[in-house]
Write an enzyme that holds these catalytic residues in place. Structure first.
Site, PDB file in Angstrom:
ATOM      1  N   ASP A 211       0.844  -1.191   0.000  1.00 16.69           N
ATOM      2  CA  ASP A 211       0.000   0.000   0.000  1.00 16.69           C
ATOM      3  C   ASP A 211       0.879   1.240   0.000  1.00 16.69           C
ATOM      4  O   ASP A 211       2.106   1.159   0.095  1.00 16.69           O
ATOM      5  CB  ASP A 211      -0.948  -0.003   1.208  1.00 16.69           C
ATOM      6  CG  ASP A 211      -2.335   0.546   0.852  1.00 16.69           C
ATOM      7  OD1 ASP A 211      -2.384   1.602   0.176  1.00 16.69           O
ATOM      8  OD2 ASP A 211      -3.342  -0.059   1.243  1.00 16.69           O
ATOM      9  N   GLY A 236       4.430   1.335  -1.665  1.00 16.11           N
ATOM     10  CA  GLY A 236       4.471   1.685  -3.073  1.00 16.11           C
ATOM     11  C   GLY A 236       3.091   2.005  -3.614  1.00 16.11           C
ATOM     12  O   GLY A 236       2.074   1.853  -2.935  1.00 16.11           O
ATOM     13  N   HIS A 256     -13.161  -2.314  -8.038  1.00 16.31           N
ATOM     14  CA  HIS A 256     -14.395  -1.519  -8.129  1.00 16.31           C
ATOM     15  C   HIS A 256     -14.145  -0.022  -7.976  1.00 16.31           C
ATOM     16  O   HIS A 256     -15.047   0.779  -8.219  1.00 16.31           O
ATOM     17  CB  HIS A 256     -15.442  -2.022  -7.130  1.00 16.31           C
ATOM     18  CG  HIS A 256     -15.219  -1.613  -5.709  1.00 16.31           C
ATOM     19  ND1 HIS A 256     -16.196  -1.742  -4.742  1.00 16.31           N
ATOM     20  CD2 HIS A 256     -14.135  -1.100  -5.053  1.00 16.31           C
ATOM     21  CE1 HIS A 256     -15.738  -1.322  -3.581  1.00 16.31           C
ATOM     22  NE2 HIS A 256     -14.495  -0.922  -3.741  1.00 16.31           N
ATOM     23  N   ASP A 257     -12.919   0.365  -7.580  1.00 18.16           N
ATOM     24  CA  ASP A 257     -12.572   1.788  -7.464  1.00 18.16           C
ATOM     25  C   ASP A 257     -12.211   2.425  -8.805  1.00 18.16           C
ATOM     26  O   ASP A 257     -12.126   3.654  -8.892  1.00 18.16           O
ATOM     27  CB  ASP A 257     -11.378   1.975  -6.524  1.00 18.16           C
ATOM     28  CG  ASP A 257     -11.706   1.658  -5.077  1.00 18.16           C
ATOM     29  OD1 ASP A 257     -12.868   1.852  -4.681  1.00 18.16           O
ATOM     30  OD2 ASP A 257     -10.800   1.220  -4.344  1.00 18.16           O
ATOM     31  N   ASN A 303     -22.508   4.300  -5.009  1.00 16.15           N
ATOM     32  CA  ASN A 303     -21.505   4.840  -4.093  1.00 16.15           C
ATOM     33  C   ASN A 303     -20.153   4.988  -4.787  1.00 16.15           C
ATOM     34  O   ASN A 303     -19.409   5.942  -4.531  1.00 16.15           O
ATOM     35  CB  ASN A 303     -21.372   3.949  -2.859  1.00 16.15           C
ATOM     36  CG  ASN A 303     -20.579   4.616  -1.763  1.00 16.15           C
ATOM     37  OD1 ASN A 303     -20.836   5.770  -1.403  1.00 16.15           O
ATOM     38  ND2 ASN A 303     -19.584   3.929  -1.235  1.00 16.15           N
TER      39      ASN A 303
END
Length: 346
Positions: A211, A236, A256-257, A303
Site C-alpha cells: 500500500d 508503493g 471496483h474503485d 456509491n
C-alpha cells in the site's frame, strides 16, 4: 449497507422514507457512545443517568434512547423508579467499539464522509464523476487523495474497512482452497484485517501488505501488531511502481474503485509478476449477470459513482478483465454475504 446486513435488519423494518432517519439515530447513538456506556456499566441505566454520563440534554437523550428501543437496538425495563435502558445482543456485538465484530468505525466513516458525498448524487449522475470537490473541496481527479485528506480521515477509513473484514473476511478467504499459495501479496491491504484473517485461515502462508507509504505507516502504528511475523509490508503505488513476485495476489475491493482501463493496466502488471501456477483472488460485491440485483450491490455501484472512478460489476465483466490480462481457469464463488470471490490462475 454493511451496517444493515451486520445488524440483520429486515428491509421492510421501516418505510423507505424513514430509512434516513433510522440511520441518523444509529449514527448519533454510536457517536455519542450510548452503546459503549451501557456495556461498560454492566447494568441498565436511566435516561437521566445516561445523559449525565454523556453530557447531553435529558430531553434529547430520552427521545434518542426511545427511538433506539423502537429500532431494537436497545431494550427498556420499566420499574417503579422509572425506565432503564440496556443494550440488545445486536448492539453489544456490532455497535460497541470493543467488540471483535464492531461496526462502529465504518458507521462513523459513512456518517462523516460517505453521506456527505451522497448529498450530491444528482450532480454525480449528471456529470458521471465523484463528488469530493463539492463535498470537501478536494479534487475529484484523486479519489484516494480526498479519502486520505488527513491522518484522522485515513484512520477512520482504514478502521472502517477492517470492521468489514471482521464479518466477511473468513468467508471470502475460504471460498476457495488457498493453502497451495504460500507467498501472498494483499494489494491495497490497508489496515491489514484481511491479511490477518488470511494467516489465521492459512497458517502456513505469509502475507505482504502492499500500500501507499502513508497507509503502511498508519497500519504499522495502529492495526497490525509488531509481533505478527507472518505479515510484512511493502510501500508503493501499484499503478506506478513494480509489483514483486508472489504465488497469489489478493485484490479486495480494489477493482471496483477504477474504470476498465485502469483495471486492465493493474491486472496486466499482476499477471506479469505472478509465478507460473499462481493466481489472483478478487474480492468484490457481485451484480447479477442481468444487473437486476442484489440491491446492496446496485447501491454500492452508485456509491462508487459519488466516491471513486469505478463501479460494481457482474461475474462476466470481472472474468473478461482477468482474461484480458492473461488469467485462465477463472472460478466464481458467491458467499451469501456482502462480498464474493473470483479466482484466476496463471
Amino acid at each position: 449497507l454493511e451496517m444493515q446486513q451486520a445488524l440483520t435488519l429486515s428491509p421492510d423494518l421501516l418505510p423507505l422514507t424513514d430509512t434516513f432517519l433510522y440511520l441518523q439515530v444509529l449514527f448519533t447513538a454510536c457517536e455519542l457512545g450510548v452503546f459503549d456506556l451501557l456495556l461498560e456499566s454492566g447494568e441498565p441505566l436511566s435516561s437521566d443517568a445516561i445523559a449525565a454520563h454523556l453530557g447531553t440534554s435529558p430531553s434529547g437523550t430520552e427521545r434518542l434512547l426511545d427511538a433506539c428501543v423502537g429500532l431494537k437496538l436497545l431494550a427498556v425495563e420499566v420499574t417503579r423508579e422509572g425506565a432503564c435502558y440496556r443494550n440488545t445482543e445486536i448492539s453489544n456485538l456490532y455497535l460497541t467499539k470493543s467488540s471483535p465484530k464492531s461496526q462502529y468505525h465504518i458507521m462513523m466513516y459513512y456518517s462523516n464522509t460517505v453521506y456527505l458525498c451522497w448529498h450530491y448524487l444528482t450532480d454525480a449522475v449528471r456529470e458521471g464523476r465523484n463528488q469530493y470537490e463539492r463535498a470537501f473541496g478536494n479534487s475529484s481527479k484523486d479519489p484516494f487523495g480526498a479519502m486520505y485528506r488527513s491522518e484522522e480521515e485515513m484512520l477512520k477509513f482504514m478502521a472502517g474497512q477492517n470492521s468489514i473484514w471482521s464479518i466477511c473476511g473468513r468467508d471470502v478467504l475460504a471460498a476457495f482452497d488457498l493453502s497451495p499459495f504460500r507467498h501472498i501479496y494483499d494489494l491495497g491491504g490497508g489496515g491489514g484485517a484481511l491479511a490477518q484473517a488470511c494467516v489465521s485461515v492459512y497458517p502456513n502462508s505469509t502475507v505482504a501488505i502492499y500500500d501507499l507509504p502513508k497507509v503502511v505507516q498508519v497500519a504499522k502504528e495502529w492495526f497490525v501488531p509488531s509481533e505478527e511475523r507472518q505479515i510484512t509490508f511493502h510501500e508503493g503505488d501499484f499503478f506506478k511502481d513494480s509489483i514483486p513476485e508472489a504465488d497469489l495476489y489478493i485484490l479486495s475491493k480494489i477493482l471496483h474503485d477504477w474504470d476498465d482501463d485502469k483495471c486492465k493496466q493493474l491486472l496486466a502488471k499482476v499477471h506479469k509478476a505472478c509465478k507460473p501456477g499462481g493466481g489472483v483472488l478478487l474480492v468484490e460485491s457481485l451484480l447479477n449477470e442481468d444487473k437486476s440485483g442484489p440491491l446492496e450491490t446496485q447501491l454500492y455501484s452508485l456509491n462508487m459513482l459519488v466516491q471513486t472512478e469505478g463501479k460494481e460489476r457482474t461475474p462476466a465483466e470481472y472474468s473478461n478483465l482477468l482474461q484480458a490480462a492473461g488469467f485462465t481457469e477463472i472460478q466464481v464463488k458467491r458467499t451469501g454475504k456482502l462480498y464474493d470471490a473470483i479466482l484466476g490462475r496463471k
